[in-house]
Design an enzyme around this catalytic site. Structure first.
Site, PDB file in Angstrom:
ATOM      1  N   LYS A   1      37.340  21.599  52.002  1.00 37.48           N
ATOM      2  CA  LYS A   1      38.672  21.173  51.546  1.00 37.48           C
ATOM      3  C   LYS A   1      39.671  22.248  51.949  1.00 37.48           C
ATOM      4  CE  LYS A   1      40.194  21.677  47.213  1.00 37.48           C
ATOM      5  NZ  LYS A   1      41.575  22.141  47.264  1.00 37.48           N
TER       6      LYS A   1
ATOM      7  N   LYS B   1      47.938  17.228  47.874  1.00 35.35           N
ATOM      8  CA  LYS B   1      48.464  16.739  46.579  1.00 35.35           C
ATOM      9  C   LYS B   1      49.818  16.076  46.781  1.00 35.35           C
ATOM     10  CE  LYS B   1      45.803  19.705  43.593  1.00 35.35           C
ATOM     11  NZ  LYS B   1      45.400  20.735  44.573  1.00 35.35           N
TER      12      LYS B   1
ATOM     13  N   ASP C   1      55.318  12.132  46.709  1.00 38.63           N
ATOM     14  CA  ASP C   1      56.673  11.843  47.190  1.00 38.63           C
ATOM     15  C   ASP C   1      56.931  10.336  47.189  1.00 38.63           C
ATOM     16  OD1 ASP C   1      59.203  12.318  48.536  1.00 38.63           O
ATOM     17  OD2 ASP C   1      58.309  14.191  49.265  1.00 38.63           O
TER      18      ASP C   1
ATOM     19  N   GLY D   1      37.514  23.524  39.443  1.00 42.41           N
ATOM     20  CA  GLY D   1      37.429  24.243  38.171  1.00 42.41           C
ATOM     21  C   GLY D   1      36.098  24.940  37.990  1.00 42.41           C
ATOM     22  N   ILE D   2      35.320  24.986  39.070  1.00 42.88           N
ATOM     23  CA  ILE D   2      33.972  25.567  39.027  1.00 42.88           C
ATOM     24  C   ILE D   2      34.044  27.047  39.447  1.00 42.88           C
ATOM     25  CG2 ILE D   2      31.655  25.407  40.068  1.00 42.88           C
ATOM     26  CD1 ILE D   2      32.583  22.930  38.350  1.00 42.88           C
TER      27      ILE D   2
ATOM     28  N   GLN E   1      37.371  29.338  37.733  1.00 40.15           N
ATOM     29  CA  GLN E   1      38.114  28.748  36.608  1.00 40.15           C
ATOM     30  C   GLN E   1      37.208  28.444  35.404  1.00 40.15           C
ATOM     31  OE1 GLN E   1      41.260  25.818  37.767  1.00 40.15           O
ATOM     32  NE2 GLN E   1      40.543  26.235  39.840  1.00 40.15           N
ATOM     33  N   GLY E   2      36.019  28.959  35.426  1.00 38.34           N
ATOM     34  CA  GLY E   2      35.183  28.916  34.223  1.00 38.34           C
ATOM     35  C   GLY E   2      34.161  27.796  34.141  1.00 38.34           C
TER      36      GLY E   2
ATOM     37  N   GLY F   1      35.980  27.421  45.355  1.00 35.21           N
ATOM     38  CA  GLY F   1      36.676  28.212  46.359  1.00 35.21           C
ATOM     39  C   GLY F   1      36.387  29.686  46.216  1.00 35.21           C
TER      40      GLY F   1
HETATM   41  O1  O7M Z   1      37.403  27.557  42.955  1.00 38.61           O
HETATM   42  P1  O7M Z   1      38.872  27.954  42.983  1.00 38.61           P
HETATM   43  O2  O7M Z   1      39.483  28.006  41.635  1.00 38.61           O
HETATM   44  O3  O7M Z   1      39.115  29.164  43.805  1.00 38.61           O
HETATM   45  O4  O7M Z   1      39.618  26.801  43.813  1.00 38.61           O
HETATM   46  C1  O7M Z   1      39.768  25.513  43.317  1.00 38.61           C
HETATM   47  C2  O7M Z   1      40.378  24.622  44.349  1.00 38.61           C
HETATM   48  O5  O7M Z   1      40.509  23.314  43.789  1.00 38.61           O
HETATM   49  C3  O7M Z   1      41.778  25.027  44.794  1.00 38.61           C
HETATM   50  O6  O7M Z   1      41.907  24.639  46.149  1.00 38.61           O
HETATM   51  C4  O7M Z   1      42.698  24.202  43.927  1.00 38.61           C
HETATM   52  O7  O7M Z   1      43.915  23.910  44.574  1.00 38.61           O
HETATM   53  C5  O7M Z   1      41.869  22.929  43.743  1.00 38.61           C
HETATM   54  N1  O7M Z   1      42.111  22.205  42.469  1.00 38.61           N
HETATM   55  C6  O7M Z   1      42.036  22.852  41.264  1.00 38.61           C
HETATM   56  O8  O7M Z   1      41.680  24.029  41.184  1.00 38.61           O
HETATM   57  N2  O7M Z   1      42.339  22.171  40.120  1.00 38.61           N
HETATM   58  C7  O7M Z   1      42.689  20.874  40.104  1.00 38.61           C
HETATM   59  O9  O7M Z   1      42.915  20.309  39.051  1.00 38.61           O
HETATM   60  C8  O7M Z   1      42.728  20.179  41.322  1.00 38.61           C
HETATM   61  C9  O7M Z   1      42.361  20.845  42.488  1.00 38.61           C
HETATM   62  C10 O7M Z   1      42.174  20.044  43.624  1.00 38.61           C
HETATM   63  O10 O7M Z   1      41.380  20.232  44.491  1.00 38.61           O
HETATM   64  O11 O7M Z   1      42.869  18.935  43.627  1.00 38.61           O
HETATM   65  C11 O7M Z   1      42.599  18.041  44.583  1.00 38.61           C
END
Ligand code: O7M
Length: 218
Positions: free
Chosen positions: A34, A62, A65, A168-169, A172-173, A190
């Site tokens: 992604k 995301k 518009d 959120g993995i 983000q906990g 990520g």
């Molecule tokens: O694992 P991280 O936190 O470093 O990265 C998470 C990725 O998922 C990062 O690219 C965010 O923009 C995306 N993301 C979220 O973290 N939270 C959301 O609610 C939604 C996304 C996302 O991918 O939306 C499509």
């Protein structure tokens, strides 16, 4: 890339060279990559096709518009080799419909709840409405937080056959096994991968946590 993995790696890296290097290291053992603005803004739209040489690329723009602009953005991603695209839903069914129409064969993933605390303010109170609207329009899947298991279960109950993809993995906990157990089909990670000393080891750790849930519970 492999359908045996349920992991989507978020390449939020501001260096195209480093992003390509990481992709090369992990691509055989993940479901998809992604990309988001941090990479796209630096690398330009050509990075979609470059990364596509390793497999499926989901463009997380995301989109939020008016229908015409959504359609232009989506067509651009499709013409540049995207496999999937991520759109917001709160802009309404006409805006979402424009993404779906312009996407052609690309998968469209619709955000219905987010993984950060601010999602509680405006998005989460209407998540079920967003979900129902998205399902009616035949989206490819929805984005729902892997670190909010209550919300995840609600979304899974409402969308029994829906593809649910969860960020959120790690950083983000959230943890991958809990997310899969509570309704996710795929997890996004990520920072826990690209900031790791051993990105491939981290990919394998997540893959094996997910597999153990799938193989014990299905
Ligand atoms: O694992 P991280 O936190 O470093 O990265 C998470 C990725 O998922 C990062 O690219 C965010 O923009 C995306 N993301 C979220 O973290 N939270 C959301 O609610 C939604 C996304 C996302 O991918 O939306 C499509």
């Amino acid at each position: 890339m492999t359908d045996n993995s349920r992991l989507i790696v978020a390449l939020d890296i501001g260096s195209p060279d480093k992003a390509m290097e990481l992709a090369r290291e992990v691509y055989r053992e993940i479901f998809a990559i992604k990309i988001n603005w941090p990479l796209l803004m630096v690398a330009g739209v050509g990075i979609i096709r470059e990364l596509s040489s390793y497999g499926k690329v989901i463009c997380d723009l995301k989109i939020a518009d008016i229908p015409n602009t959504n359609s232009l953005i989506t067509s651009n991603v499709r013409e540049n080799g995207g496999w999937g695209i991520i759109t917001h839903t709160f802009t309404g069914s006409d805006s979402l419909g424009a993404v779906i129409d312009a996407a052609g064969d690309m998968k469209v993933f619709a955000v219905v709840s987010m993984s950060h605390p601010g999602s509680d303010q405006f998005i989460n109170p209407v998540s079920m409405d967003l979900l129902r609207m998205a399902v009616k329009q035949k989206i490819g899947g929805v984005i729902a937080p892997g670190n909010d298991l209550v919300m995840l279960r609600k979304i899974r109950e409402e969308g029994k056959d829906l593809m649910i993809v969860s960020p959120g993995i790690g950083a983000q906990g959230g943890n991958p096994a809990d997310a899969i157990r509570n309704g996710s089909d795929y997890v996004i990670a990520g920072r826990s991968i690209y900031n790791s000393e051993d990105p491939l080891g981290e990919v394998r750790r997540i893959n094996s946590a997910v597999s153990s849930v799938i193989h014990n519970e299905v």
